[in-house]
Design an enzyme around this catalytic site. Structure first.
Site, PDB file in Angstrom:
ATOM      1  N   SER A   3      27.378  -8.603  -9.328  1.00 22.91           N
ATOM      2  CA  SER A   3      26.596  -9.824  -9.560  1.00 22.91           C
ATOM      3  C   SER A   3      26.914 -10.471 -10.899  1.00 22.91           C
ATOM      4  O   SER A   3      27.170  -9.797 -11.900  1.00 22.91           O
ATOM      5  CB  SER A   3      25.109  -9.446  -9.527  1.00 22.91           C
ATOM      6  OG  SER A   3      24.325 -10.482 -10.070  1.00 22.91           O
ATOM      7  N   GLU A   8      24.759 -11.544 -12.707  1.00 22.57           N
ATOM      8  CA  GLU A   8      23.729 -11.070 -13.642  1.00 22.57           C
ATOM      9  C   GLU A   8      24.303 -10.061 -14.634  1.00 22.57           C
ATOM     10  O   GLU A   8      23.724  -9.822 -15.692  1.00 22.57           O
ATOM     11  CB  GLU A   8      22.572 -10.418 -12.870  1.00 22.57           C
ATOM     12  CG  GLU A   8      21.605 -11.400 -12.251  1.00 22.57           C
ATOM     13  CD  GLU A   8      20.800 -12.191 -13.283  1.00 22.57           C
ATOM     14  OE1 GLU A   8      20.077 -11.584 -14.079  1.00 22.57           O
ATOM     15  OE2 GLU A   8      20.910 -13.431 -13.291  1.00 22.57           O
ATOM     16  N   TYR A  18      17.861  -4.836 -13.486  1.00 22.90           N
ATOM     17  CA  TYR A  18      18.726  -5.136 -12.333  1.00 22.90           C
ATOM     18  C   TYR A  18      20.175  -5.315 -12.790  1.00 22.90           C
ATOM     19  O   TYR A  18      21.103  -4.735 -12.220  1.00 22.90           O
ATOM     20  CB  TYR A  18      18.232  -6.400 -11.617  1.00 22.90           C
ATOM     21  CG  TYR A  18      19.207  -6.940 -10.586  1.00 22.90           C
ATOM     22  CD1 TYR A  18      19.296  -6.385  -9.314  1.00 22.90           C
ATOM     23  CD2 TYR A  18      20.054  -8.016 -10.901  1.00 22.90           C
ATOM     24  CE1 TYR A  18      20.204  -6.880  -8.377  1.00 22.90           C
ATOM     25  CE2 TYR A  18      20.965  -8.503  -9.968  1.00 22.90           C
ATOM     26  CZ  TYR A  18      21.031  -7.936  -8.717  1.00 22.90           C
ATOM     27  OH  TYR A  18      21.933  -8.428  -7.797  1.00 22.90           O
TER      28      TYR A  18
HETATM   29  P1  NAP Z   1      18.453  -9.422  -0.085  1.00 18.76           P
HETATM   30  O1  NAP Z   1      18.241 -10.600   0.805  1.00 18.76           O
HETATM   31  O2  NAP Z   1      17.384  -9.042  -1.064  1.00 18.76           O
HETATM   32  O3  NAP Z   1      18.794  -8.151   0.852  1.00 18.76           O
HETATM   33  C1  NAP Z   1      18.791  -6.859   0.340  1.00 18.76           C
HETATM   34  C2  NAP Z   1      19.000  -5.890   1.482  1.00 18.76           C
HETATM   35  O4  NAP Z   1      19.013  -4.546   0.962  1.00 18.76           O
HETATM   36  C3  NAP Z   1      17.920  -5.910   2.559  1.00 18.76           C
HETATM   37  O5  NAP Z   1      18.527  -5.772   3.811  1.00 18.76           O
HETATM   38  C4  NAP Z   1      17.080  -4.676   2.227  1.00 18.76           C
HETATM   39  O6  NAP Z   1      16.419  -4.130   3.349  1.00 18.76           O
HETATM   40  C5  NAP Z   1      18.194  -3.725   1.783  1.00 18.76           C
HETATM   41  N1  NAP Z   1      17.736  -2.576   1.011  1.00 18.76           N
HETATM   42  C6  NAP Z   1      17.015  -2.580  -0.148  1.00 18.76           C
HETATM   43  N2  NAP Z   1      16.812  -1.322  -0.568  1.00 18.76           N
HETATM   44  C7  NAP Z   1      17.408  -0.498   0.323  1.00 18.76           C
HETATM   45  C8  NAP Z   1      17.561   0.903   0.428  1.00 18.76           C
HETATM   46  N3  NAP Z   1      17.018   1.740  -0.472  1.00 18.76           N
HETATM   47  N4  NAP Z   1      18.258   1.407   1.467  1.00 18.76           N
HETATM   48  C9  NAP Z   1      18.790   0.577   2.397  1.00 18.76           C
HETATM   49  N5  NAP Z   1      18.673  -0.760   2.365  1.00 18.76           N
HETATM   50  C10 NAP Z   1      17.999  -1.293   1.336  1.00 18.76           C
HETATM   51  O7  NAP Z   1      19.798  -9.623  -0.945  1.00 18.76           O
HETATM   52  P2  NAP Z   1      21.018 -10.664  -0.736  1.00 18.76           P
HETATM   53  O8  NAP Z   1      20.687 -11.920  -1.454  1.00 18.76           O
HETATM   54  O9  NAP Z   1      21.412 -10.680   0.692  1.00 18.76           O
HETATM   55  O10 NAP Z   1      22.145  -9.942  -1.616  1.00 18.76           O
HETATM   56  C11 NAP Z   1      23.007  -8.958  -1.039  1.00 18.76           C
HETATM   57  C12 NAP Z   1      23.598  -8.109  -2.159  1.00 18.76           C
HETATM   58  O11 NAP Z   1      24.341  -8.942  -3.049  1.00 18.76           O
HETATM   59  C13 NAP Z   1      22.585  -7.389  -3.041  1.00 18.76           C
HETATM   60  O12 NAP Z   1      23.169  -6.170  -3.449  1.00 18.76           O
HETATM   61  C14 NAP Z   1      22.413  -8.300  -4.242  1.00 18.76           C
HETATM   62  O13 NAP Z   1      21.977  -7.558  -5.360  1.00 18.76           O
HETATM   63  C15 NAP Z   1      23.836  -8.813  -4.376  1.00 18.76           C
HETATM   64  N6  NAP Z   1      24.005 -10.138  -4.954  1.00 18.76           N
HETATM   65  C16 NAP Z   1      23.321 -11.206  -4.460  1.00 18.76           C
HETATM   66  C17 NAP Z   1      23.547 -12.465  -4.967  1.00 18.76           C
HETATM   67  C18 NAP Z   1      22.847 -13.678  -4.411  1.00 18.76           C
HETATM   68  O14 NAP Z   1      22.866 -14.730  -5.073  1.00 18.76           O
HETATM   69  N7  NAP Z   1      22.264 -13.603  -3.215  1.00 18.76           N
HETATM   70  C19 NAP Z   1      24.503 -12.654  -5.997  1.00 18.76           C
HETATM   71  C20 NAP Z   1      25.197 -11.526  -6.462  1.00 18.76           C
HETATM   72  C21 NAP Z   1      24.951 -10.281  -5.927  1.00 18.76           C
HETATM   73  P3  NAP Z   1      14.926  -4.619   3.797  1.00 18.76           P
HETATM   74  O15 NAP Z   1      15.141  -5.811   4.694  1.00 18.76           O
HETATM   75  O16 NAP Z   1      14.404  -3.425   4.491  1.00 18.76           O
HETATM   76  O17 NAP Z   1      14.181  -4.979   2.535  1.00 18.76           O
HETATM   77  O1  F7E Z   2      16.112 -17.057 -10.558  1.00 16.93           O
HETATM   78  C1  F7E Z   2      14.346 -19.188 -13.011  1.00 16.93           C
HETATM   79  C2  F7E Z   2      14.553 -17.740 -13.398  1.00 16.93           C
HETATM   80  O2  F7E Z   2      15.135 -15.370  -9.008  1.00 16.93           O
HETATM   81  C3  F7E Z   2      16.998 -18.048 -11.006  1.00 16.93           C
HETATM   82  C4  F7E Z   2      19.524 -12.672  -7.247  1.00 16.93           C
HETATM   83  O3  F7E Z   2      20.103 -12.935  -5.988  1.00 16.93           O
HETATM   84  O4  F7E Z   2      21.072 -14.158  -8.321  1.00 16.93           O
HETATM   85  C5  F7E Z   2      19.693 -13.891  -8.137  1.00 16.93           C
HETATM   86  O5  F7E Z   2      19.064 -13.632  -9.396  1.00 16.93           O
HETATM   87  C6  F7E Z   2      16.488 -18.671 -12.294  1.00 16.93           C
HETATM   88  C7  F7E Z   2      16.075 -17.666 -13.379  1.00 16.93           C
HETATM   89  O6  F7E Z   2      17.673 -15.662  -9.175  1.00 16.93           O
HETATM   90  C8  F7E Z   2      11.120 -19.354 -11.351  1.00 16.93           C
HETATM   91  O7  F7E Z   2      13.958 -17.467 -14.671  1.00 16.93           O
HETATM   92  C9  F7E Z   2      12.150 -20.414 -12.942  1.00 16.93           C
HETATM   93  O8  F7E Z   2      16.588 -18.084 -14.613  1.00 16.93           O
HETATM   94  O9  F7E Z   2      16.346 -17.380  -8.055  1.00 16.93           O
HETATM   95  P1  F7E Z   2      16.247 -16.355  -9.113  1.00 16.93           P
HETATM   96  P2  F7E Z   2      18.408 -14.767 -10.284  1.00 16.93           P
HETATM   97  O10 F7E Z   2      17.453 -14.110 -11.192  1.00 16.93           O
HETATM   98  O11 F7E Z   2      19.461 -15.633 -10.891  1.00 16.93           O
HETATM   99  C10 F7E Z   2      21.821 -13.105  -8.930  1.00 16.93           C
HETATM  100  C11 F7E Z   2      23.274 -13.536  -9.003  1.00 16.93           C
HETATM  101  C12 F7E Z   2      21.611 -11.793  -8.283  1.00 16.93           C
HETATM  102  O12 F7E Z   2      22.490 -10.949  -8.261  1.00 16.93           O
HETATM  103  C13 F7E Z   2      20.211 -11.457  -7.873  1.00 16.93           C
HETATM  104  O13 F7E Z   2      20.205 -10.410  -6.901  1.00 16.93           O
HETATM  105  O14 F7E Z   2      15.320 -19.415 -11.988  1.00 16.93           O
HETATM  106  N1  F7E Z   2      12.991 -19.474 -12.473  1.00 16.93           N
HETATM  107  N2  F7E Z   2      10.988 -20.371 -12.260  1.00 16.93           N
HETATM  108  C14 F7E Z   2      12.395 -18.787 -11.487  1.00 16.93           C
HETATM  109  N3  F7E Z   2      12.825 -17.777 -10.710  1.00 16.93           N
HETATM  110  C15 F7E Z   2      11.981 -17.317  -9.750  1.00 16.93           C
HETATM  111  N4  F7E Z   2      12.396 -16.317  -8.929  1.00 16.93           N
HETATM  112  N5  F7E Z   2      10.715 -17.832  -9.590  1.00 16.93           N
HETATM  113  C16 F7E Z   2      10.237 -18.847 -10.372  1.00 16.93           C
HETATM  114  O15 F7E Z   2       9.105 -19.283 -10.216  1.00 16.93           O
END
Ligand code: NAP
Ligand code: F7E
Length: 322
Positions: free
Chosen positions: A123, A125, A147
């Protein structure tokens, strides 16, 4: 027919990746954890086409058993505790799943079938308090949340298993990617769902945290294609995927509300509850390696993404009240 195992198939990315791999002729096995309620909303439409198997990143033997039973050619590790704020309230659980879970899965592969190709969901992050702008594969990490720290561990253990055991293990360092299937707690979906509820008279305000944070937001469907491309290369390497364009949360609000004919300033309220103990202020990708080596490019612009999400939520909320 190649077989792919997806952990996290019930999540946003898992659902798009499963659709994509089915379209490429894969047999898709999706690992799901045991839960007292069904969590298949995002994969309902393809449930008959995929094999669902129980397993949990916390449980080593369940992972070994999955690799033994299905002998996947490719494993995509998308499962994680992925919500950044929860990583402060549950830091140990986040480390167990998001960090150590990666080692458990790599161990299962190493012990059962080291020929399996492995994708780790790293990520942006990990860049946190960014050391250079834009961020690329060689930018040093400075995570700002439990995270982010856990993802750095997952990333480096993937590199280490590649170098120690010669596994085909790669990490995709993905910047934020969104869709109508994004969880409601993430800011983009919170805004588009909240704006749709306001438009339809179900709410009068939307409470958010830091509006000045900037992110590189793309469409999830584009990013899962990039994951697959990384595993089709001759050599295992890590890649950044992002759009190269950054916008603030405020700009996202402005555009989303404007699409519904609303002025966000009349509805968005800043609430200290949603500020984070440490913030990632600015993320913007340099995706040139992925463009040059994989031929990967995003197809959906920021404006198109916001429109797609707002329209999907307007339809969804309308159906909820019909
Ligand atoms: P998500 O919607 O939160 O999905 C997370 C998945 O992980 C869900 O299917 C959840 O199952 C499963 N899970 C959580 N804990 C588990 C465990 N202990 N054992 C087995 N399964 C488990 O996340 P996403 O946005 O699709 O992201 C996919 C991956 O990419 C994650 O690793 C995230 O950290 C990473 N990532 C995401 C982004 C982004 O912008 N979306 C960017 C960079 C990296 P349940 O349905 O049962 O909760
Ligand atoms: O926040 C600001 C918050 O929770 C984005 C995950 O998929 O992407 C995701 O992480 C920004 C932050 O995503 C609210 O402070 C303001 O600066 O949508 P987010 P994230 O933290 O960037 C990365 C790449 C991952 O890997 C993660 O798994 O938005 N913000 N107001 C808020 N954020 C939330 N959630 N809620 C608010 O009310």
């Amino acid at each position: 027919m190649p077989t792919a195992l997806i952990t996290g198939i019930t999540g946003q990315d898992g659902s798009y990746l499963a659709e994509f791999l089915l379209s490429q002729g894969y047999q898709v096995v999706g690992m799901v954890r045991r839960s007292s309620t069904v969590t298949f909303e995002r994969i309902q439409h393809i449930q008959d086409a995929v094999t669902i198997a129980q397993g949990d990143l916390h449980d080593q033997s369940s992972l070994v058993s999955l690799i033994e039973t299905y002998r996947p050619d490719e494993v995509y590790n998308l499962a994680a505790q992925s919500f950044v704020p929860t990583s402060w309230s549950q830091p140990v659980l986040t480390g167990e799943a998001t960090a150590l879970g990666v080692t458990r899965l790599l161990e299962a592969i190493r012990l059962v079938n080291p020929k399996t190709r492995f994708y780790q969901a790293s990520s942006s992050e990990m860049f946190g308090k960014v050391r250079e702008v834009p961020q690329r594969e060689t930018t040093p990490f400075y995570p700002r949340s439990p995270y982010g720290v856990a993802k750095v561990y997952g990333h480096m253990i993937t590199v280490n298993y590649r170098e120690s055991y010669d596994l085909f293990a790669v990490s995709g360092i993905l910047f934020n990617h969104e869709s109508p299937r994004r969880g409601l707690e993430f800011v983009t979906r919170k805004i588009t769902y909240g704006a749709a509820r306001i438009k339809l008279g179900l709410a009068t305000e939307l409470r958010l945290g830091n509006l000045e944070a900037r992110r590189d937001w793309g469409f999830a469907g584009d990013y899962v294609r990039g994951m697959w491309m990384m595993l089709q290369q001759d050599a295992p390497e890590d890649y950044v995927l992002g759009t190269g364009v950054t916008h603030s949360v405020r700009e996202f609000c402005e555009l989303a509300f404007a699409h519904l004919g609303l002025d966000y300033r009349q509805y968005v309220v800043q609430d200290p509850r949603f500020f984070r103990p440490a913030e990632v202020d600015l993320l913007v990708a340099d995706p040139s390696k992925a463009r040059q080596k994989l031929g990967w490019q995003p197809t959906i612009s920021f404006e198109e993404l916001v429109k797609m999400m707002v329209e999907a939520d307007l339809k969804r909320v309308s159906q909820e009240i019909a």
